[in-house]
Structures are given as structure tokens and as C-alpha cells.
Design an enzyme around this catalytic site. Structure first.
Site, PDB file in Angstrom:
ATOM      1  N   GLY A  18      90.466  61.860  39.748  1.00  0.00           N
ATOM      2  CA  GLY A  18      89.298  60.983  39.553  1.00  0.00           C
ATOM      3  C   GLY A  18      88.173  61.707  38.834  1.00  0.00           C
ATOM      4  O   GLY A  18      88.310  62.855  38.419  1.00  0.00           O
ATOM      5  N   ILE A  20      84.998  62.943  39.701  1.00  0.00           N
ATOM      6  CA  ILE A  20      84.449  64.197  40.242  1.00  0.00           C
ATOM      7  C   ILE A  20      85.577  65.144  40.639  1.00  0.00           C
ATOM      8  O   ILE A  20      85.494  66.359  40.428  1.00  0.00           O
ATOM      9  CB  ILE A  20      83.507  63.895  41.427  1.00  0.00           C
ATOM     10  CG1 ILE A  20      82.391  62.956  40.949  1.00  0.00           C
ATOM     11  CG2 ILE A  20      82.908  65.192  41.980  1.00  0.00           C
ATOM     12  CD1 ILE A  20      81.608  62.291  42.032  1.00  0.00           C
ATOM     13  N   LEU A  41      96.127  57.012  42.296  1.00  0.00           N
ATOM     14  CA  LEU A  41      95.884  56.452  40.947  1.00  0.00           C
ATOM     15  C   LEU A  41      95.266  55.048  40.981  1.00  0.00           C
ATOM     16  O   LEU A  41      95.322  54.319  39.981  1.00  0.00           O
ATOM     17  CB  LEU A  41      97.181  56.427  40.119  1.00  0.00           C
ATOM     18  CG  LEU A  41      97.856  57.791  39.929  1.00  0.00           C
ATOM     19  CD1 LEU A  41      99.154  57.630  39.130  1.00  0.00           C
ATOM     20  CD2 LEU A  41      96.928  58.791  39.225  1.00  0.00           C
ATOM     21  N   PHE A  88      87.930  63.788  48.112  1.00  0.00           N
ATOM     22  CA  PHE A  88      87.215  62.855  47.232  1.00  0.00           C
ATOM     23  C   PHE A  88      87.787  61.442  47.353  1.00  0.00           C
ATOM     24  O   PHE A  88      87.095  60.466  47.089  1.00  0.00           O
ATOM     25  CB  PHE A  88      87.387  63.260  45.755  1.00  0.00           C
ATOM     26  CG  PHE A  88      86.729  64.545  45.366  1.00  0.00           C
ATOM     27  CD1 PHE A  88      87.475  65.690  45.167  1.00  0.00           C
ATOM     28  CD2 PHE A  88      85.362  64.604  45.178  1.00  0.00           C
ATOM     29  CE1 PHE A  88      86.875  66.885  44.776  1.00  0.00           C
ATOM     30  CE2 PHE A  88      84.750  65.796  44.799  1.00  0.00           C
ATOM     31  CZ  PHE A  88      85.510  66.928  44.593  1.00  0.00           C
ATOM     32  N   SER A 132      77.358  61.042  50.295  1.00  0.00           N
ATOM     33  CA  SER A 132      76.496  60.395  49.300  1.00  0.00           C
ATOM     34  C   SER A 132      75.072  60.281  49.821  1.00  0.00           C
ATOM     35  O   SER A 132      74.851  60.105  51.021  1.00  0.00           O
ATOM     36  CB  SER A 132      77.050  58.989  49.006  1.00  0.00           C
ATOM     37  OG  SER A 132      76.097  58.228  48.302  1.00  0.00           O
ATOM     38  N   TYR A 156      80.279  50.425  51.958  1.00  0.00           N
ATOM     39  CA  TYR A 156      80.600  51.716  51.305  1.00  0.00           C
ATOM     40  C   TYR A 156      79.741  52.823  51.913  1.00  0.00           C
ATOM     41  O   TYR A 156      80.247  53.849  52.360  1.00  0.00           O
ATOM     42  CB  TYR A 156      80.357  51.620  49.799  1.00  0.00           C
ATOM     43  CG  TYR A 156      80.157  52.961  49.142  1.00  0.00           C
ATOM     44  CD1 TYR A 156      78.875  53.433  48.861  1.00  0.00           C
ATOM     45  CD2 TYR A 156      81.245  53.777  48.830  1.00  0.00           C
ATOM     46  CE1 TYR A 156      78.684  54.675  48.282  1.00  0.00           C
ATOM     47  CE2 TYR A 156      81.051  55.022  48.258  1.00  0.00           C
ATOM     48  CZ  TYR A 156      79.773  55.468  47.983  1.00  0.00           C
ATOM     49  OH  TYR A 156      79.575  56.713  47.423  1.00  0.00           O
ATOM     50  N   LYS A 160      80.613  56.283  54.466  1.00  0.00           N
ATOM     51  CA  LYS A 160      80.213  57.677  54.233  1.00  0.00           C
ATOM     52  C   LYS A 160      79.529  58.232  55.486  1.00  0.00           C
ATOM     53  O   LYS A 160      79.830  59.331  55.955  1.00  0.00           O
ATOM     54  CB  LYS A 160      79.276  57.782  53.025  1.00  0.00           C
ATOM     55  CG  LYS A 160      79.934  57.497  51.696  1.00  0.00           C
ATOM     56  CD  LYS A 160      81.057  58.479  51.382  1.00  0.00           C
ATOM     57  CE  LYS A 160      81.691  58.217  50.042  1.00  0.00           C
ATOM     58  NZ  LYS A 160      82.863  59.095  49.786  1.00  0.00           N
ATOM     59  N   TYR A 184      76.023  63.586  47.449  1.00  0.00           N
ATOM     60  CA  TYR A 184      75.797  63.509  46.002  1.00  0.00           C
ATOM     61  C   TYR A 184      74.635  62.572  45.723  1.00  0.00           C
ATOM     62  O   TYR A 184      74.515  61.532  46.372  1.00  0.00           O
ATOM     63  CB  TYR A 184      76.989  62.904  45.266  1.00  0.00           C
ATOM     64  CG  TYR A 184      78.318  63.512  45.521  1.00  0.00           C
ATOM     65  CD1 TYR A 184      79.459  62.809  45.198  1.00  0.00           C
ATOM     66  CD2 TYR A 184      78.471  64.767  46.070  1.00  0.00           C
ATOM     67  CE1 TYR A 184      80.723  63.331  45.419  1.00  0.00           C
ATOM     68  CE2 TYR A 184      79.718  65.308  46.300  1.00  0.00           C
ATOM     69  CZ  TYR A 184      80.838  64.581  45.976  1.00  0.00           C
ATOM     70  OH  TYR A 184      82.082  65.092  46.199  1.00  0.00           O
ATOM     71  N   LEU A 207      75.049  52.939  36.076  1.00  0.00           N
ATOM     72  CA  LEU A 207      74.226  52.876  34.872  1.00  0.00           C
ATOM     73  C   LEU A 207      74.847  53.594  33.679  1.00  0.00           C
ATOM     74  O   LEU A 207      75.038  52.981  32.612  1.00  0.00           O
ATOM     75  CB  LEU A 207      72.834  53.469  35.163  1.00  0.00           C
ATOM     76  CG  LEU A 207      71.881  53.531  33.962  1.00  0.00           C
ATOM     77  CD1 LEU A 207      71.565  52.128  33.452  1.00  0.00           C
ATOM     78  CD2 LEU A 207      70.592  54.245  34.348  1.00  0.00           C
ATOM     79  N   ARG A 297      68.425  44.273  41.402  1.00  0.00           N
ATOM     80  CA  ARG A 297      69.749  44.150  42.022  1.00  0.00           C
ATOM     81  C   ARG A 297      69.574  44.255  43.533  1.00  0.00           C
ATOM     82  O   ARG A 297      68.954  45.216  44.015  1.00  0.00           O
ATOM     83  CB  ARG A 297      70.661  45.267  41.511  1.00  0.00           C
ATOM     84  CG  ARG A 297      72.066  45.246  42.048  1.00  0.00           C
ATOM     85  CD  ARG A 297      72.955  46.267  41.344  1.00  0.00           C
ATOM     86  NE  ARG A 297      72.484  47.646  41.560  1.00  0.00           N
ATOM     87  CZ  ARG A 297      73.115  48.722  41.092  1.00  0.00           C
ATOM     88  NH1 ARG A 297      74.201  48.603  40.367  1.00  0.00           N
ATOM     89  NH2 ARG A 297      72.619  49.933  41.323  1.00  0.00           N
TER      90      ARG A 297
HETATM   91  C1  WQD Z   1      71.200  53.671  39.005  1.00  0.00           C
HETATM   92  C2  WQD Z   1      69.937  52.955  38.536  1.00  0.00           C
HETATM   93  C3  WQD Z   1      69.895  50.618  39.073  1.00  0.00           C
HETATM   94  C4  WQD Z   1      73.286  49.570  36.434  1.00  0.00           C
HETATM   95  C5  WQD Z   1      75.220  54.145  43.505  1.00  0.00           C
HETATM   96  C6  WQD Z   1      75.677  54.362  44.920  1.00  0.00           C
HETATM   97  C7  WQD Z   1      75.846  55.834  45.201  1.00  0.00           C
HETATM   98  C8  WQD Z   1      76.823  56.396  44.217  1.00  0.00           C
HETATM   99  C9  WQD Z   1      76.289  56.213  42.813  1.00  0.00           C
HETATM  100  C10 WQD Z   1      79.238  56.128  44.149  1.00  0.00           C
HETATM  101  C11 WQD Z   1      69.388  51.966  39.557  1.00  0.00           C
HETATM  102  C12 WQD Z   1      69.942  50.817  37.560  1.00  0.00           C
HETATM  103  C13 WQD Z   1      72.302  50.277  37.132  1.00  0.00           C
HETATM  104  C14 WQD Z   1      72.899  48.604  35.467  1.00  0.00           C
HETATM  105  C15 WQD Z   1      70.600  49.109  35.915  1.00  0.00           C
HETATM  106  N1  WQD Z   1      78.041  55.754  44.449  1.00  0.00           N
HETATM  107  N2  WQD Z   1      70.986  50.045  36.867  1.00  0.00           N
HETATM  108  N3  WQD Z   1      71.560  48.416  35.243  1.00  0.00           N
HETATM  109  O1  WQD Z   1      72.819  52.463  42.738  1.00  0.00           O
HETATM  110  O2  WQD Z   1      71.646  54.717  42.370  1.00  0.00           O
HETATM  111  O3  WQD Z   1      73.940  54.675  43.347  1.00  0.00           O
HETATM  112  O4  WQD Z   1      76.115  54.787  42.593  1.00  0.00           O
HETATM  113  O5  WQD Z   1      79.676  56.941  43.447  1.00  0.00           O
HETATM  114  O6  WQD Z   1      76.345  56.014  46.519  1.00  0.00           O
HETATM  115  O7  WQD Z   1      74.690  53.853  45.820  1.00  0.00           O
HETATM  116  O8  WQD Z   1      73.622  54.084  40.958  1.00  0.00           O
HETATM  117  O9  WQD Z   1      74.178  53.865  38.575  1.00  0.00           O
HETATM  118  O10 WQD Z   1      74.377  51.813  40.071  1.00  0.00           O
HETATM  119  O11 WQD Z   1      72.119  52.670  39.461  1.00  0.00           O
HETATM  120  O12 WQD Z   1      69.383  48.911  35.692  1.00  0.00           O
HETATM  121  O13 WQD Z   1      73.744  47.936  34.813  1.00  0.00           O
HETATM  122  O14 WQD Z   1      70.252  52.189  37.380  1.00  0.00           O
HETATM  123  O15 WQD Z   1      69.017  49.559  39.419  1.00  0.00           O
HETATM  124  O16 WQD Z   1      67.973  52.002  39.493  1.00  0.00           O
HETATM  125  P1  WQD Z   1      72.898  53.915  42.376  1.00  0.00           P
HETATM  126  P2  WQD Z   1      73.648  53.065  39.719  1.00  0.00           P
END
Ligand code: WQD
Length: 338
Positions: A18, A20, A41, A88, A132, A156, A160, A184, A207, A297
């Protein structure tokens, strides 16, 4: 910090193909450890194994198994003298966990219990867990390891927090079973070779992979989830950490793991807003990323970043790569692979 003499260990890495897991496998091999990978997988590709061989020259032993399957996991402990486990493997889509809670509780908790049971049974004394920052729930940053945990907003996150408790209680009941719980923040980026990186199935929830797909033209535009938070530009602030820094943190954690329950934040200690990240991506990669501000969101918190002093003091580890490195490497991977 006193340098510990590092002996070469046999490490079982679950979810090792995966995002990480594969980056951590590479750093473990670079530090002369022997890696055994177990991966079903469901959210990774077998092709990553060959990429690991290309990057390191070493082919880790690979088992295509589901780590909730006790008999299959026991075979690995019978076939190899395992010195430590880095776990992981797990389901990790926050939104999906709300619609499929049982799948999340079953996969994420049974896998942790099966692996812990085998470690105790076979005398494996080191267990590093992929936790997390979500376990902190909605409370003010910087987040510190000794803070009381708050209820998370989704199954989720609950898996954790519950896995942390299962491992903590198992370690307290078996003093030879030492655990390291790594919380993380927001892992992003890719290996400098561009051979491996974040390659989620379907439409990305996170994001950075969404941004890289918009830049590539595979998705029309980025929806920025709200710009009415109490932050520098109104958009959400997170602690983005380069996946290679995160991987190196795992190597330090398992090499320094000797007893008890150890909890560490793996982040940079710096918050970055959505628009700061997007604008850095555009500037560094000289490519446009059209976006539209839309509503918040559900479940999102405004600000989340780490206090990183404990990992630096106790593990001798600190993130070194910058936001510029993260956006460059993420785009480099996207261009070459997807
Ligand atoms: C980051 C920022 C969104 C998508 C989550 C889980 C965490 C870990 C990482 C698993 C926020 C904004 C996002 C988009 C946006 N999980 N955003 N448009 O929510 O901080 O953490 O993912 O690996 O446990 O909670 O990460 O990347 O979803 O969001 O504006 O299309 O980007 O609002 O501010 P998040 P994220």
C-alpha cells in the site's frame, strides 16, 4: 540522543504494498532489515512489488493473504522468525466507514487481534501500529500524545482508537510485547523515483490525490470544502507530512522499540491550509488546478496539526521534507503512473 546499536531484523509488514507500507518497506530494506509482506491487494497493486525490487534490488517475501485469517497469519509465523510487526493493513476511507461500519470494525479490529495473538504466541516482542491523528477528535491543536482522546466522528476513527486500546491492554498483560502507536497526520507525496506513490482506487477522498487528478485533467475541478473556517484563509488547516519522512519514522520507531506502550505523533508540527497547498502545487509544478469553493464536508474539523517534540526527543526522528517537496513528488508520481 544515544545511538542504539541496530541489529538486522525480520519485519512482517502488513499492507506492505500500500501507499505508506511500500514506502516503509523501502526504508526498512535500506536499513538492512529483511521484510516479509502480507497484503490482500484490496487497496494496492501487485505491481508495487516489482517497483520495490527496482528501487532496492531486493524482493521481499510476499504473502497474498487477508490478515484477519488467523490460520494464514500463523503460517507466516511458522515459516519465519519474525522480530517485529508493522501493521498497516486496514480499511481507511472515512466516508465509506460511515456507510459500511461492520466491514471496518471487522477488518480493522480482527486483523489487530489476530496479529497481536500471534505475536504473544510466538514471542514477537515489537509491534508498530498505524494509528491516526483522528483519534484526538475535535480538540485544539497542537495535539500532544498525552492528551485525553475524544470520540471521533466516524467508525474508521473509532477502529483506530479501539486498536490502540487492544494493543495497550495486550502489552500491559504481556510485558515482552512492546508496542509503538504512531499517530499519522496527513501523509502525502511519493518516492523521488516516481515509481510508487498514492494511488487510491476510484475517486480520491483525500486532498492531494484529488489535486493531482485535476492537474492531470482526469477530474474537472477541485471542490474546496468550505472557506468559512477560522483559519488564515478560511479553508481547513492540516499537518501534511511527506510519506518518505513518515516511512523513516517507522524505521526509527521499530529500531527503538524495547518495552511498554509508546505513542508518537508523526507530523511536521506545521499547519497548511487547503488553498496554501493548492497554490504551492500550482507554483511548483507550473500547472493549473481549477477549484471551486463549496460547502463544508460533514465531520471535518477546522485545524489539525501535531506537537512533534516527543518523536524527536525519544526516536531521534524529525520530518525534513517541505510542502514544495510534497507537491513536486506527488505530481511526479501522477505524471508517470496514472
Ligand atoms: C484535508 C483537507 C478537507 C478533499 C483524513 C482522515 C485521516 C487520514 C487522512 C487515512 C480538509 C480538504 C479534501 C477535497 C477539500 N486518513 N479537502 N477537498 O480529512 O484531514 O484526514 O485523511 O489515511 O485519518 O481523517 O484529509 O485529505 O480528506 O482533507 O477541500 O476534495 O482538505 O476539507 O480540510 P483529512 P483530507
Amino acid at each position: 540522543k544515544r545511538e542504539v546499536a541496530v541489529i538486522n531484523m525480520n519485519i512482517l509488514v502488513t499492507g506492505g504494498l500500500g501507499f505508506i507500507g511500500s514506502h516503509t518497506t523501502i526504508e526498512l530494506i535500506k536499513n538492512n532489515h529483511t521484510v516479509i509482506i502480507a497484503d490482500n491487494l484490496i487497496n494496492s497493486k501487485i505491481g508495487v512489488l516489482d517497483k520495490i525490487v527496482t528501487i532496492t534490488g531486493i524482493k521481499p517475501t510476499f504473502y497474498k493473504i487477508d490478515v484477519t485469517d488467523e490460520a494464514k497469519v500463523e503460517e507466516i509465523f511458522n515459516n519465519h522468525k519474525i522480530d517485529g510487526v508493522i501493521h498497516f493493513a486496514g480499511l481507511k476511507a472515512v466516508g465509506e466507514s460511515v456507510s459500511k461500519p461492520l466491514e471496518y470494525y471487522y477488518n480493522n479490529l480482527v486483523s489487530t487481534m489476530v496479529l497481536s495473538k500471534m505475536c504473544v504466541k510466538y514471542g514477537v516482542g515489537k509491534f508498530v501500529f498505524s494509528s491516526s491523528a483522528t483519534v484526538y477528535g475535535d480538540q485544539p491543536s497542537p495535539l500532544k500524545e498525552d492528551m485525553e482522546l475524544k470520540k471521533t466522528t466516524n467508525p474508521y476513527g473509532e477502529t483506530k482508537a479501539m486498536s490502540e486500546r487492544i494493543l495497550t491492554d495486550t502489552s500491559k498483560a504481556n510485558e515482552e510485547f512492546a508496542v509503538s502507536l504512531l499517530r499519522y497526520f496527513n501523509p502525502v507525496g511519493a518516492h523521488e523515483s516516481g515509481l510508487i506513490g498514492e494511488d487510491p482506487n476510484g475517486i480520491p477522498n483525500n486532498l492531494m490525490p484529488f489535486v493531482t487528478k485535476v492537474a492531470k485533467g482526469q477530474l474537472e475541478k477541485l471542490n474546496v470544502f468550505g472557506n468559512d473556517y477560522d483559519t488564515i484563509d478560511g479553508t481547513g488547516v492540516r499537518d501534511y507530512i511527506h510519506v518518505v519522512d513518515l516511512a523513516k519514522g517507522h524505521v526509527k520507531a521499530i529500531e527503538n522499540l524495547n518495552s511498554g506502550v509508546n505513542i508518537y505523533n508523526l507530523g511536521t508540527g506545521t499547519g497548511t491550509s487547503v488553498l496554501e497547498l493548492v497554490n504551492t502545487f500550482i507554483k511548483v509544478n507550473k500547472i493549473d488546478v481549477p477549484y471551486e469553493i463549496v460547502g463544508r464536508r460533514p465531520g471535518d474539523i477546522a485545524i489539525c496539526f501535531a506537537d512533534v517534540s516527543k518523536a524527536e526527543k525519544e526516536l531521534g526522528w524529525k520530518a525534513e521534507l517541505t510542502i514544495e517537496d510534497m507537491v513536486r513528488d506527488a505530481w511526479n508520481f501522477e505524471k508517470k503512473n496514472i
